[in-house]
Write a protein that holds these residues in place. Structure first.
Motif, PDB file in Angstrom:
ATOM      1  N   GLN A 103      62.633 -50.951  13.810  1.00 11.12           N
ATOM      2  CA  GLN A 103      63.567 -50.964  12.689  1.00 11.12           C
ATOM      3  C   GLN A 103      64.997 -50.761  13.191  1.00 11.12           C
ATOM      4  O   GLN A 103      65.227 -49.982  14.118  1.00 11.12           O
ATOM      5  N   SER A 108      58.447 -48.195   6.467  1.00  6.97           N
ATOM      6  CA  SER A 108      59.632 -47.666   7.133  1.00  6.97           C
ATOM      7  C   SER A 108      59.691 -46.148   6.951  1.00  6.97           C
ATOM      8  O   SER A 108      59.039 -45.582   6.082  1.00  6.97           O
ATOM      9  N   GLU A 109      60.512 -45.510   7.792  1.00  5.76           N
ATOM     10  CA  GLU A 109      60.673 -44.067   7.691  1.00  5.76           C
ATOM     11  C   GLU A 109      61.285 -43.686   6.337  1.00  5.76           C
ATOM     12  O   GLU A 109      60.946 -42.651   5.757  1.00  5.76           O
ATOM     13  N   VAL A 154      61.829 -41.391  17.873  1.00  6.38           N
ATOM     14  CA  VAL A 154      60.661 -41.852  17.115  1.00  6.38           C
ATOM     15  C   VAL A 154      59.532 -40.857  17.319  1.00  6.38           C
ATOM     16  O   VAL A 154      59.528 -40.072  18.273  1.00  6.38           O
ATOM     17  N   GLN A 172      58.614 -47.883  13.911  1.00  7.05           N
ATOM     18  CA  GLN A 172      59.875 -47.146  13.776  1.00  7.05           C
ATOM     19  C   GLN A 172      60.913 -47.656  14.782  1.00  7.05           C
ATOM     20  O   GLN A 172      62.091 -47.831  14.455  1.00  7.05           O
ATOM     21  N   GLN A 232      52.660 -46.644  14.269  1.00  2.00           N
ATOM     22  CA  GLN A 232      53.818 -46.191  13.509  1.00  2.00           C
ATOM     23  C   GLN A 232      55.029 -46.008  14.424  1.00  2.00           C
ATOM     24  O   GLN A 232      56.157 -46.313  14.044  1.00  2.00           O
TER      25      GLN A 232
END
Length: 557
Positions: A556, A197-198, A494, A553, A549
Protein backbone atom coordinates in the motif's frame (compact mmCIF):
# COMPACT_ATOMS: atom_id res chain seq x y z
CA UNK A 1 10.48 -1.77 -6.31
CA UNK A 2 6.75 -2.30 -6.31
CA UNK A 3 5.33 -5.59 -5.23
CA UNK A 4 2.00 -6.76 -6.51
CA UNK A 5 -0.41 -9.33 -5.24
CA UNK A 6 -2.10 -11.25 -8.01
CA UNK A 7 -4.87 -13.77 -7.67
CA UNK A 8 -5.44 -16.52 -10.20
CA UNK A 9 -8.57 -18.65 -10.10
CA UNK A 10 -8.82 -21.57 -12.46
CA UNK A 11 -12.32 -22.32 -13.55
CA UNK A 12 -12.91 -25.40 -15.62
CA UNK A 13 -15.97 -25.13 -17.87
CA UNK A 14 -17.67 -28.18 -19.25
CA UNK A 15 -18.43 -27.57 -22.90
CA UNK A 16 -21.96 -28.58 -23.81
CA UNK A 17 -22.06 -31.72 -25.92
CA UNK A 18 -24.35 -32.31 -28.83
CA UNK A 19 -25.08 -35.31 -30.96
CA UNK A 20 -25.90 -35.69 -34.59
CA UNK A 21 -26.22 -38.36 -37.24
CA UNK A 22 -25.49 -38.68 -40.90
CA UNK A 23 -25.63 -41.53 -43.41
CA UNK A 24 -23.36 -42.21 -46.28
CA UNK A 25 -25.24 -42.10 -49.57
CA UNK A 26 -23.61 -45.22 -51.02
CA UNK A 27 -24.93 -47.49 -53.76
CA UNK A 28 -26.55 -49.88 -54.29
CA UNK A 29 -29.41 -48.16 -52.47
CA UNK A 30 -31.34 -51.36 -51.82
CA UNK A 31 -28.35 -52.92 -50.01
CA UNK A 32 -27.87 -49.80 -47.87
CA UNK A 33 -31.52 -49.75 -46.83
CA UNK A 34 -31.48 -53.38 -45.78
CA UNK A 35 -28.30 -52.82 -43.72
CA UNK A 36 -29.70 -49.68 -42.11
CA UNK A 37 -32.96 -51.19 -40.91
CA UNK A 38 -31.38 -53.27 -38.16
CA UNK A 39 -32.49 -52.70 -34.56
CA UNK A 40 -30.79 -49.82 -32.75
CA UNK A 41 -31.55 -51.15 -29.27
CA UNK A 42 -28.32 -51.40 -27.29
CA UNK A 43 -29.55 -54.71 -25.90
CA UNK A 44 -29.31 -56.40 -29.30
CA UNK A 45 -26.35 -58.62 -30.22
CA UNK A 46 -23.66 -56.84 -32.20
CA UNK A 47 -23.25 -59.88 -34.42
CA UNK A 48 -26.96 -60.58 -34.95
CA UNK A 49 -26.72 -60.05 -38.67
CA UNK A 50 -24.02 -60.77 -41.25
CA UNK A 51 -24.87 -57.42 -42.85
CA UNK A 52 -23.38 -55.63 -39.78
CA UNK A 53 -19.93 -56.62 -41.03
CA UNK A 54 -20.47 -54.15 -43.85
CA UNK A 55 -22.02 -51.41 -41.73
CA UNK A 56 -21.28 -48.04 -43.32
CA UNK A 57 -23.32 -45.73 -41.12
CA UNK A 58 -21.83 -42.81 -39.20
CA UNK A 59 -24.79 -42.80 -36.82
CA UNK A 60 -22.73 -44.03 -33.88
CA UNK A 61 -24.51 -44.32 -30.51
CA UNK A 62 -22.37 -42.85 -27.73
CA UNK A 63 -22.33 -43.81 -24.06
CA UNK A 64 -23.51 -40.32 -23.15
CA UNK A 65 -26.81 -40.94 -24.96
CA UNK A 66 -27.73 -43.75 -22.56
CA UNK A 67 -26.30 -42.51 -19.27
CA UNK A 68 -26.23 -39.65 -16.81
CA UNK A 69 -23.10 -38.84 -14.80
CA UNK A 70 -23.32 -38.27 -11.04
CA UNK A 71 -20.74 -37.64 -8.33
CA UNK A 72 -19.79 -34.08 -9.28
CA UNK A 73 -21.83 -32.57 -6.47
CA UNK A 74 -20.39 -30.83 -3.42
CA UNK A 75 -21.33 -32.20 0.02
CA UNK A 76 -22.09 -29.43 2.52
CA UNK A 77 -20.43 -29.97 5.91
CA UNK A 78 -20.76 -28.06 9.15
CA UNK A 79 -19.41 -28.18 12.66
CA UNK A 80 -18.70 -26.10 15.74
CA UNK A 81 -15.17 -25.15 16.67
CA UNK A 82 -13.04 -23.24 19.14
CA UNK A 83 -10.64 -20.52 17.98
CA UNK A 84 -7.71 -19.68 20.24
CA UNK A 85 -4.87 -17.15 20.17
CA UNK A 86 -7.05 -14.06 19.77
CA UNK A 87 -5.68 -10.75 21.02
CA UNK A 88 -8.54 -9.83 23.35
CA UNK A 89 -11.14 -9.95 20.57
CA UNK A 90 -12.85 -13.14 21.73
CA UNK A 91 -15.75 -13.47 24.11
CA UNK A 92 -18.10 -15.72 26.04
CA UNK A 93 -20.63 -17.25 23.60
CA UNK A 94 -24.30 -16.88 24.64
CA UNK A 95 -26.41 -20.00 25.31
CA UNK A 96 -27.26 -21.83 22.08
CA UNK A 97 -27.29 -25.26 20.50
CA UNK A 98 -23.83 -24.48 19.14
CA UNK A 99 -22.45 -23.76 22.62
CA UNK A 100 -23.94 -26.98 23.97
CA UNK A 101 -22.47 -28.94 21.08
CA UNK A 102 -19.00 -27.45 21.67
CA UNK A 103 -19.17 -28.13 25.42
CA UNK A 104 -20.09 -31.78 24.77
CA UNK A 105 -17.15 -32.14 22.40
CA UNK A 106 -14.73 -30.49 24.86
CA UNK A 107 -15.89 -32.81 27.66
CA UNK A 108 -15.57 -35.82 25.38
CA UNK A 109 -11.95 -34.85 24.76
CA UNK A 110 -11.29 -34.51 28.47
CA UNK A 111 -10.89 -30.71 28.51
CA UNK A 112 -10.97 -29.39 32.06
CA UNK A 113 -13.04 -26.31 32.95
CA UNK A 114 -14.55 -25.87 29.45
CA UNK A 115 -16.82 -23.01 30.51
CA UNK A 116 -13.85 -21.05 31.86
CA UNK A 117 -12.06 -21.49 28.53
CA UNK A 118 -15.08 -20.22 26.62
CA UNK A 119 -15.23 -17.10 28.79
CA UNK A 120 -11.65 -16.14 27.90
CA UNK A 121 -11.22 -13.06 25.63
CA UNK A 122 -8.57 -15.02 23.72
CA UNK A 123 -11.07 -17.66 22.54
CA UNK A 124 -14.22 -17.65 20.46
CA UNK A 125 -16.85 -20.16 19.39
CA UNK A 126 -17.15 -20.34 15.61
CA UNK A 127 -19.30 -22.10 13.06
CA UNK A 128 -17.14 -24.16 10.71
CA UNK A 129 -18.39 -24.75 7.17
CA UNK A 130 -16.93 -26.52 4.19
CA UNK A 131 -17.85 -28.36 1.03
CA UNK A 132 -16.41 -31.81 0.41
CA UNK A 133 -15.22 -31.65 -3.21
CA UNK A 134 -16.07 -34.30 -5.80
CA UNK A 135 -13.41 -36.95 -6.54
CA UNK A 136 -11.57 -36.23 -3.30
CA UNK A 137 -9.61 -39.14 -1.82
CA UNK A 138 -9.47 -40.01 1.85
CA UNK A 139 -6.88 -37.83 3.58
CA UNK A 140 -6.79 -35.12 0.90
CA UNK A 141 -7.30 -31.52 1.99
CA UNK A 142 -9.71 -28.73 1.10
CA UNK A 143 -10.52 -25.18 2.24
CA UNK A 144 -12.64 -24.45 5.29
CA UNK A 145 -14.58 -21.31 6.23
CA UNK A 146 -15.18 -20.12 9.79
CA UNK A 147 -17.39 -17.33 11.09
CA UNK A 148 -18.72 -15.96 14.33
CA UNK A 149 -22.44 -16.52 15.10
CA UNK A 150 -24.57 -13.41 14.78
CA UNK A 151 -25.05 -13.03 18.55
CA UNK A 152 -21.39 -13.57 19.44
CA UNK A 153 -19.63 -11.07 21.71
CA UNK A 154 -16.35 -11.69 19.86
CA UNK A 155 -15.33 -8.98 17.39
CA UNK A 156 -12.47 -10.39 15.33
CA UNK A 157 -10.88 -13.68 14.28
CA UNK A 158 -7.65 -11.99 13.19
CA UNK A 159 -4.64 -14.00 14.38
CA UNK A 160 -6.77 -16.92 15.51
CA UNK A 161 -6.14 -20.65 15.27
CA UNK A 162 -8.98 -23.15 14.88
CA UNK A 163 -8.54 -26.15 17.17
CA UNK A 164 -9.27 -29.54 15.64
CA UNK A 165 -12.98 -29.78 14.84
CA UNK A 166 -15.09 -32.45 13.20
CA UNK A 167 -17.38 -31.72 10.26
CA UNK A 168 -20.53 -33.61 9.40
CA UNK A 169 -23.64 -33.29 7.30
CA UNK A 170 -26.10 -31.40 9.50
CA UNK A 171 -29.69 -30.25 9.39
CA UNK A 172 -31.83 -28.09 11.68
CA UNK A 173 -35.13 -29.92 12.24
CA UNK A 174 -38.00 -28.04 13.87
CA UNK A 175 -38.77 -29.51 17.26
CA UNK A 176 -35.67 -31.73 17.20
CA UNK A 177 -32.89 -29.17 17.00
CA UNK A 178 -29.60 -29.63 15.18
CA UNK A 179 -29.21 -33.19 13.89
CA UNK A 180 -25.84 -34.50 12.79
CA UNK A 181 -25.08 -37.02 10.09
CA UNK A 182 -21.89 -38.97 9.56
CA UNK A 183 -18.60 -37.24 10.34
CA UNK A 184 -16.88 -36.85 6.97
CA UNK A 185 -13.95 -34.52 7.71
CA UNK A 186 -11.91 -32.68 10.31
CA UNK A 187 -10.53 -29.13 10.24
CA UNK A 188 -7.73 -27.20 11.91
CA UNK A 189 -5.36 -24.31 11.21
CA UNK A 190 -4.60 -20.59 11.17
CA UNK A 191 -7.37 -18.30 9.97
CA UNK A 192 -6.84 -16.05 6.97
CA UNK A 193 -9.20 -13.09 7.06
CA UNK A 194 -10.08 -11.19 3.86
CA UNK A 195 -7.25 -8.85 2.79
CA UNK A 196 -7.85 -5.25 3.77
CA UNK A 197 -5.93 -2.04 4.23
CA UNK A 198 -4.68 -0.92 7.63
CA UNK A 199 -7.22 1.92 7.51
CA UNK A 200 -10.10 -0.52 6.98
CA UNK A 201 -8.72 -2.74 9.73
CA UNK A 202 -8.72 0.16 12.21
CA UNK A 203 -12.28 1.01 11.24
CA UNK A 204 -13.31 -2.57 11.98
CA UNK A 205 -14.80 -2.93 8.54
CA UNK A 206 -18.28 -4.40 8.83
CA UNK A 207 -18.21 -8.16 9.23
CA UNK A 208 -14.88 -8.77 7.48
CA UNK A 209 -13.00 -9.49 10.69
CA UNK A 210 -15.72 -11.86 11.90
CA UNK A 211 -15.10 -14.49 9.24
CA UNK A 212 -12.13 -16.14 7.60
CA UNK A 213 -10.78 -19.08 5.65
CA UNK A 214 -8.32 -21.86 6.45
CA UNK A 215 -6.47 -22.87 3.30
CA UNK A 216 -6.25 -26.65 3.01
CA UNK A 217 -7.48 -26.75 6.61
CA UNK A 218 -9.95 -29.58 6.07
CA UNK A 219 -9.00 -33.23 5.66
CA UNK A 220 -11.42 -35.82 4.31
CA UNK A 221 -12.25 -38.76 6.57
CA UNK A 222 -14.74 -40.22 4.11
CA UNK A 223 -14.16 -43.00 1.63
CA UNK A 224 -12.84 -42.01 -1.78
CA UNK A 225 -15.45 -40.20 -3.84
CA UNK A 226 -15.83 -41.65 -7.32
CA UNK A 227 -18.07 -40.82 -10.25
CA UNK A 228 -20.97 -42.96 -11.37
CA UNK A 229 -22.92 -43.44 -14.58
CA UNK A 230 -26.64 -44.18 -14.29
CA UNK A 231 -28.35 -45.82 -17.24
CA UNK A 232 -31.59 -44.38 -18.59
CA UNK A 233 -34.61 -46.25 -17.28
CA UNK A 234 -35.57 -47.52 -20.74
CA UNK A 235 -32.06 -49.01 -21.26
CA UNK A 236 -31.14 -50.29 -17.84
CA UNK A 237 -30.16 -53.95 -17.57
CA UNK A 238 -27.28 -55.96 -16.19
CA UNK A 239 -26.13 -56.65 -19.70
CA UNK A 240 -26.11 -53.02 -20.83
CA UNK A 241 -24.39 -51.86 -17.63
CA UNK A 242 -21.66 -54.45 -18.19
CA UNK A 243 -21.29 -53.50 -21.84
CA UNK A 244 -20.89 -49.83 -20.95
CA UNK A 245 -18.31 -50.73 -18.27
CA UNK A 246 -16.44 -52.86 -20.81
CA UNK A 247 -16.44 -50.10 -23.43
CA UNK A 248 -15.06 -47.56 -20.94
CA UNK A 249 -12.63 -50.09 -19.47
CA UNK A 250 -11.17 -50.89 -22.87
CA UNK A 251 -10.36 -47.19 -23.32
CA UNK A 252 -9.44 -46.20 -19.75
CA UNK A 253 -7.55 -48.53 -17.43
CA UNK A 254 -4.60 -48.59 -15.06
CA UNK A 255 -2.17 -51.18 -13.71
CA UNK A 256 -2.20 -52.29 -10.07
CA UNK A 257 0.93 -52.88 -7.99
CA UNK A 258 1.27 -56.35 -9.51
CA UNK A 259 1.17 -55.01 -13.07
CA UNK A 260 -2.30 -56.38 -13.73
CA UNK A 261 -4.52 -54.25 -15.95
CA UNK A 262 -7.65 -53.00 -14.21
CA UNK A 263 -10.47 -51.16 -15.99
CA UNK A 264 -11.56 -47.81 -14.51
CA UNK A 265 -15.26 -48.63 -14.87
CA UNK A 266 -17.19 -51.34 -13.04
CA UNK A 267 -20.86 -52.28 -13.36
CA UNK A 268 -22.41 -52.41 -9.89
CA UNK A 269 -26.11 -52.88 -10.66
CA UNK A 270 -28.40 -52.97 -13.67
CA UNK A 271 -28.35 -49.18 -13.80
CA UNK A 272 -25.13 -48.07 -12.06
CA UNK A 273 -21.55 -48.09 -13.35
CA UNK A 274 -18.84 -46.77 -11.00
CA UNK A 275 -16.21 -44.70 -12.79
CA UNK A 276 -12.74 -43.94 -11.42
CA UNK A 277 -10.73 -40.96 -12.58
CA UNK A 278 -7.77 -41.47 -14.88
CA UNK A 279 -4.84 -39.76 -13.06
CA UNK A 280 -3.82 -37.89 -16.22
CA UNK A 281 -7.13 -35.97 -16.01
CA UNK A 282 -6.84 -35.13 -12.30
CA UNK A 283 -6.69 -31.39 -12.99
CA UNK A 284 -9.28 -31.46 -15.77
CA UNK A 285 -11.89 -34.00 -14.73
CA UNK A 286 -14.51 -32.21 -16.84
CA UNK A 287 -12.53 -33.12 -19.94
CA UNK A 288 -12.44 -36.73 -18.78
CA UNK A 289 -16.22 -36.84 -18.48
CA UNK A 290 -16.64 -35.33 -21.94
CA UNK A 291 -14.40 -37.99 -23.44
CA UNK A 292 -16.23 -40.78 -21.60
CA UNK A 293 -19.54 -39.55 -22.95
CA UNK A 294 -18.20 -39.75 -26.51
CA UNK A 295 -16.95 -43.31 -26.28
CA UNK A 296 -18.93 -45.36 -28.81
CA UNK A 297 -21.43 -47.71 -27.22
CA UNK A 298 -21.35 -49.96 -30.27
CA UNK A 299 -19.53 -49.46 -33.51
CA UNK A 300 -18.08 -51.77 -36.14
CA UNK A 301 -14.55 -51.30 -37.44
CA UNK A 302 -15.86 -50.11 -40.80
CA UNK A 303 -18.19 -47.58 -39.18
CA UNK A 304 -15.36 -46.30 -37.02
CA UNK A 305 -13.10 -45.80 -40.03
CA UNK A 306 -15.84 -43.89 -41.83
CA UNK A 307 -16.43 -41.73 -38.74
CA UNK A 308 -12.71 -41.03 -38.38
CA UNK A 309 -12.59 -39.88 -41.99
CA UNK A 310 -15.47 -37.51 -41.25
CA UNK A 311 -13.68 -36.23 -38.14
CA UNK A 312 -10.52 -35.68 -40.19
CA UNK A 313 -12.41 -33.03 -42.11
CA UNK A 314 -14.36 -31.59 -39.17
CA UNK A 315 -11.35 -30.97 -36.94
CA UNK A 316 -10.05 -28.50 -39.54
CA UNK A 317 -13.18 -26.37 -39.12
CA UNK A 318 -12.91 -24.05 -36.06
CA UNK A 319 -16.61 -24.34 -35.21
CA UNK A 320 -16.40 -28.14 -35.15
CA UNK A 321 -12.82 -28.65 -33.98
CA UNK A 322 -13.59 -28.99 -30.25
CA UNK A 323 -16.24 -31.68 -30.69
CA UNK A 324 -14.12 -33.51 -33.28
CA UNK A 325 -11.05 -33.50 -31.03
CA UNK A 326 -13.02 -34.97 -28.12
CA UNK A 327 -14.43 -37.74 -30.32
CA UNK A 328 -10.96 -38.55 -31.62
CA UNK A 329 -9.59 -38.56 -28.09
CA UNK A 330 -12.35 -40.98 -27.09
CA UNK A 331 -11.37 -43.34 -29.92
CA UNK A 332 -7.83 -43.52 -28.56
CA UNK A 333 -4.30 -43.72 -29.91
CA UNK A 334 -5.33 -44.70 -33.42
CA UNK A 335 -6.53 -41.08 -33.76
CA UNK A 336 -3.07 -39.61 -33.15
CA UNK A 337 -2.12 -39.32 -36.87
CA UNK A 338 -5.30 -37.32 -37.55
CA UNK A 339 -4.64 -35.00 -34.61
CA UNK A 340 -1.01 -34.49 -35.62
CA UNK A 341 -2.10 -33.53 -39.12
CA UNK A 342 -4.41 -30.88 -37.62
CA UNK A 343 -1.38 -29.25 -35.97
CA UNK A 344 -0.37 -28.01 -39.43
CA UNK A 345 -3.46 -25.80 -39.64
CA UNK A 346 -2.80 -22.05 -39.88
CA UNK A 347 -5.64 -21.50 -37.37
CA UNK A 348 -4.64 -21.38 -33.69
CA UNK A 349 -8.05 -22.65 -32.55
CA UNK A 350 -7.71 -25.81 -34.63
CA UNK A 351 -4.15 -26.44 -33.46
CA UNK A 352 -5.16 -25.82 -29.84
CA UNK A 353 -7.96 -28.40 -29.81
CA UNK A 354 -5.79 -30.97 -31.55
CA UNK A 355 -2.90 -30.34 -29.15
CA UNK A 356 -5.12 -30.74 -26.08
CA UNK A 357 -6.39 -34.12 -27.31
CA UNK A 358 -2.84 -35.23 -28.07
CA UNK A 359 -1.67 -34.24 -24.60
CA UNK A 360 -4.26 -36.44 -22.93
CA UNK A 361 -3.29 -39.24 -25.30
CA UNK A 362 0.25 -38.89 -23.89
CA UNK A 363 1.65 -37.40 -27.07
CA UNK A 364 3.66 -34.18 -26.80
CA UNK A 365 3.59 -33.23 -30.47
CA UNK A 366 1.43 -30.19 -29.71
CA UNK A 367 3.35 -28.73 -26.74
CA UNK A 368 4.52 -25.74 -28.75
CA UNK A 369 0.95 -25.03 -29.86
CA UNK A 370 -0.33 -25.31 -26.27
CA UNK A 371 2.30 -22.80 -25.14
CA UNK A 372 1.26 -20.45 -27.94
CA UNK A 373 -2.41 -20.77 -26.97
CA UNK A 374 -1.62 -20.04 -23.31
CA UNK A 375 0.42 -17.02 -24.31
CA UNK A 376 -1.78 -15.51 -27.01
CA UNK A 377 -5.40 -16.39 -26.23
CA UNK A 378 -6.86 -15.86 -22.72
CA UNK A 379 -9.90 -18.04 -23.53
CA UNK A 380 -7.61 -21.05 -24.13
CA UNK A 381 -5.08 -20.35 -21.38
CA UNK A 382 -6.50 -22.44 -18.54
CA UNK A 383 -7.09 -25.50 -20.70
CA UNK A 384 -3.72 -25.21 -22.44
CA UNK A 385 -1.85 -25.06 -19.14
CA UNK A 386 -3.86 -27.97 -17.71
CA UNK A 387 -3.00 -30.05 -20.78
CA UNK A 388 0.70 -29.14 -20.49
CA UNK A 389 0.66 -30.25 -16.85
CA UNK A 390 -0.37 -33.72 -18.06
CA UNK A 391 2.79 -34.08 -20.17
CA UNK A 392 5.93 -34.92 -18.23
CA UNK A 393 8.31 -34.11 -21.07
CA UNK A 394 11.40 -31.86 -21.05
CA UNK A 395 9.89 -29.61 -23.73
CA UNK A 396 6.86 -28.96 -21.52
CA UNK A 397 9.14 -27.92 -18.65
CA UNK A 398 11.02 -25.49 -20.89
CA UNK A 399 7.90 -23.84 -22.31
CA UNK A 400 6.28 -23.50 -18.87
CA UNK A 401 9.44 -21.94 -17.50
CA UNK A 402 9.41 -19.35 -20.26
CA UNK A 403 5.71 -18.64 -19.69
CA UNK A 404 6.56 -17.75 -16.09
CA UNK A 405 8.46 -14.76 -17.47
CA UNK A 406 5.55 -13.32 -19.45
CA UNK A 407 4.04 -9.94 -18.58
CA UNK A 408 0.56 -11.35 -17.83
CA UNK A 409 0.22 -12.22 -14.13
CA UNK A 410 -2.39 -14.86 -14.96
CA UNK A 411 -0.06 -16.55 -17.45
CA UNK A 412 2.89 -16.45 -15.07
CA UNK A 413 1.15 -17.98 -12.08
CA UNK A 414 -0.75 -20.47 -14.25
CA UNK A 415 2.54 -21.68 -15.74
CA UNK A 416 4.02 -21.94 -12.25
CA UNK A 417 1.08 -24.04 -11.06
CA UNK A 418 1.30 -26.30 -14.13
CA UNK A 419 5.04 -26.88 -13.61
CA UNK A 420 4.47 -27.52 -9.89
CA UNK A 421 1.89 -30.15 -10.88
CA UNK A 422 4.42 -31.79 -13.20
CA UNK A 423 7.32 -31.82 -10.75
CA UNK A 424 7.16 -30.32 -7.27
CA UNK A 425 10.90 -30.81 -6.91
CA UNK A 426 11.92 -28.94 -10.04
CA UNK A 427 14.87 -26.81 -8.82
CA UNK A 428 13.48 -23.67 -10.45
CA UNK A 429 10.22 -23.70 -8.47
CA UNK A 430 10.89 -25.94 -5.47
CA UNK A 431 9.32 -24.45 -2.35
CA UNK A 432 10.65 -24.01 1.17
CA UNK A 433 8.51 -25.38 4.00
CA UNK A 434 7.65 -22.54 6.36
CA UNK A 435 7.03 -24.38 9.65
CA UNK A 436 4.47 -26.65 8.00
CA UNK A 437 2.10 -23.72 7.42
CA UNK A 438 2.87 -22.71 3.84
CA UNK A 439 5.44 -22.92 1.06
CA UNK A 440 7.73 -20.10 -0.01
CA UNK A 441 8.77 -20.24 -3.68
CA UNK A 442 11.58 -17.93 -4.77
CA UNK A 443 11.92 -17.95 -8.57
CA UNK A 444 14.97 -16.46 -10.24
CA UNK A 445 12.98 -15.06 -13.14
CA UNK A 446 15.31 -12.07 -13.30
CA UNK A 447 17.79 -14.43 -15.00
CA UNK A 448 15.30 -15.39 -17.71
CA UNK A 449 14.87 -13.69 -21.09
CA UNK A 450 11.70 -14.21 -23.12
CA UNK A 451 12.48 -15.11 -26.72
CA UNK A 452 8.91 -15.58 -27.96
CA UNK A 453 6.15 -13.02 -28.53
CA UNK A 454 4.77 -11.45 -25.37
CA UNK A 455 1.36 -9.97 -26.24
CA UNK A 456 1.19 -7.88 -23.05
CA UNK A 457 4.72 -6.49 -23.07
CA UNK A 458 5.12 -2.71 -23.17
CA UNK A 459 7.84 -0.90 -25.12
CA UNK A 460 10.90 -0.54 -22.93
CA UNK A 461 9.49 -2.89 -20.31
CA UNK A 462 11.36 -5.82 -18.73
CA UNK A 463 11.99 -8.89 -20.90
CA UNK A 464 11.19 -11.28 -18.08
CA UNK A 465 7.87 -9.97 -16.77
CA UNK A 466 9.44 -7.93 -13.98
CA UNK A 467 9.09 -8.55 -10.22
CA UNK A 468 5.80 -9.92 -8.88
CA UNK A 469 4.52 -11.46 -5.65
CA UNK A 470 1.64 -13.92 -5.68
CA UNK A 471 -0.28 -14.84 -2.53
CA UNK A 472 -2.98 -17.48 -2.66
CA UNK A 473 -6.33 -17.20 -0.94
CA UNK A 474 -7.58 -20.65 -1.93
CA UNK A 475 -6.43 -24.27 -1.82
CA UNK A 476 -2.64 -23.89 -1.59
CA UNK A 477 -1.15 -21.70 1.16
CA UNK A 478 1.93 -20.34 -0.58
CA UNK A 479 3.89 -17.20 -1.38
CA UNK A 480 5.51 -17.08 -4.82
CA UNK A 481 8.18 -14.47 -5.50
CA UNK A 482 8.75 -13.93 -9.22
CA UNK A 483 12.21 -12.44 -8.87
CA UNK A 484 14.60 -13.47 -6.10
CA UNK A 485 16.11 -10.00 -5.62
CA UNK A 486 12.92 -8.16 -4.63
CA UNK A 487 13.35 -5.83 -1.63
CA UNK A 488 11.17 -3.81 0.70
CA UNK A 489 11.33 -0.06 0.25
CA UNK A 490 12.14 2.18 3.19
CA UNK A 491 10.91 3.85 5.25
CA UNK A 492 8.89 0.83 6.35
CA UNK A 493 6.73 -0.15 9.31
CA UNK A 494 4.62 -3.29 8.88
CA UNK A 495 3.42 -6.14 11.07
CA UNK A 496 3.30 -9.89 10.59
CA UNK A 497 1.06 -10.78 13.52
CA UNK A 498 3.12 -10.12 16.67
CA UNK A 499 6.27 -9.59 14.59
CA UNK A 500 7.19 -5.97 13.78
CA UNK A 501 9.35 -5.05 10.76
CA UNK A 502 10.78 -1.53 10.64
CA UNK A 503 13.29 0.39 8.55
CA UNK A 504 14.29 4.06 8.62
CA UNK A 505 14.91 6.05 5.42
CA UNK A 506 18.20 5.21 3.75
CA UNK A 507 19.05 2.14 5.84
CA UNK A 508 20.38 -1.04 4.23
CA UNK A 509 18.98 -3.37 6.88
CA UNK A 510 15.58 -3.87 8.47
CA UNK A 511 14.82 -4.61 12.11
CA UNK A 512 12.63 -7.62 12.73
CA UNK A 513 11.44 -7.89 16.34
CA UNK A 514 8.81 -9.64 18.42
CA UNK A 515 7.38 -8.45 21.72
CA UNK A 516 5.13 -10.88 23.58
CA UNK A 517 4.04 -11.22 27.20
CA UNK A 518 5.98 -13.86 29.15
CA UNK A 519 8.35 -14.35 26.23
CA UNK A 520 11.92 -13.08 25.78
CA UNK A 521 12.40 -10.20 23.36
CA UNK A 522 13.43 -11.32 19.89
CA UNK A 523 15.28 -8.88 17.68
CA UNK A 524 17.27 -9.34 14.49
CA UNK A 525 18.80 -7.17 11.76
CA UNK A 526 18.30 -8.56 8.24
CA UNK A 527 18.64 -7.37 4.66
CA UNK A 528 15.72 -5.74 2.84
CA UNK A 529 15.33 -8.85 0.67
CA UNK A 530 11.66 -9.92 0.89
CA UNK A 531 12.42 -13.66 1.04
CA UNK A 532 14.87 -13.10 3.93
CA UNK A 533 12.31 -11.04 5.87
CA UNK A 534 9.62 -13.70 5.37
CA UNK A 535 11.93 -16.45 6.64
CA UNK A 536 12.90 -14.40 9.69
CA UNK A 537 9.31 -13.51 10.57
CA UNK A 538 8.25 -17.15 10.34
CA UNK A 539 11.15 -18.14 12.62
CA UNK A 540 9.70 -15.71 15.18
CA UNK A 541 6.25 -17.32 14.95
CA UNK A 542 4.47 -15.51 12.12
CA UNK A 543 1.75 -17.54 10.39
CA UNK A 544 0.69 -17.58 6.74
CA UNK A 545 -2.14 -15.05 7.33
CA UNK A 546 0.39 -12.83 9.13
CA UNK A 547 2.79 -12.93 6.17
CA UNK A 548 -0.03 -12.26 3.69
CA UNK A 549 -1.14 -9.22 5.67
CA UNK A 550 2.46 -7.99 5.96
CA UNK A 551 2.96 -8.07 2.20
CA UNK A 552 -0.35 -6.31 1.61
CA UNK A 553 0.56 -3.55 4.06
CA UNK A 554 3.95 -3.05 2.39
CA UNK A 555 2.32 -2.82 -1.03
CA UNK A 556 0.00 0.00 0.00
CA UNK A 557 1.26 3.51 -0.81
Amino acid sequence: MKNTVSLFVVVLIVAAGFTGCQKLNLNPQSWLNSASMRSQSPDEDDDSSELEKFETKVETPFIGEYTQITGKNLIALQGVGLVTGLNGTGGNPPPSVHREALLREMRRRGVKNPNQILRSPSTALVIVKAYLPPLIRKGETFDVEVYLPGNSEATSLDGGWLMESYLAEQAMIQGRGLLKGHILAKAEGSILIPPMSEEDRKKGTSGLLRRGRILAGGASLAEDRDLALYLRNDFKSIRNAQRIANRIGSRFYHFDKYGIEEPLAEAKTDKKVVLKLKPRYKHNDSRYLQVVRYIAFRETDVAQRVRMQKLTDEIKIPEKAERASIELEAIGKKSIPILKAALKSPLLEVRFHAAVALAYLDDGSGIKDLAEAAREEPAFRVYALAAMSALDEPEAHLHLRELMSMTSAETRYGAFRALWTLDKNDPFIRGEDMNGQFLLHVLQTELETVTTHDPNAKPGGPKNGGPMIHITHRKHPEVVLFGSEQEFRVPLTVRAGKVLITGAPGVEELTVSKYAVDEPLQRKLVSKNIAVVIRTAVEMGASYPDIAQMILQAHQP
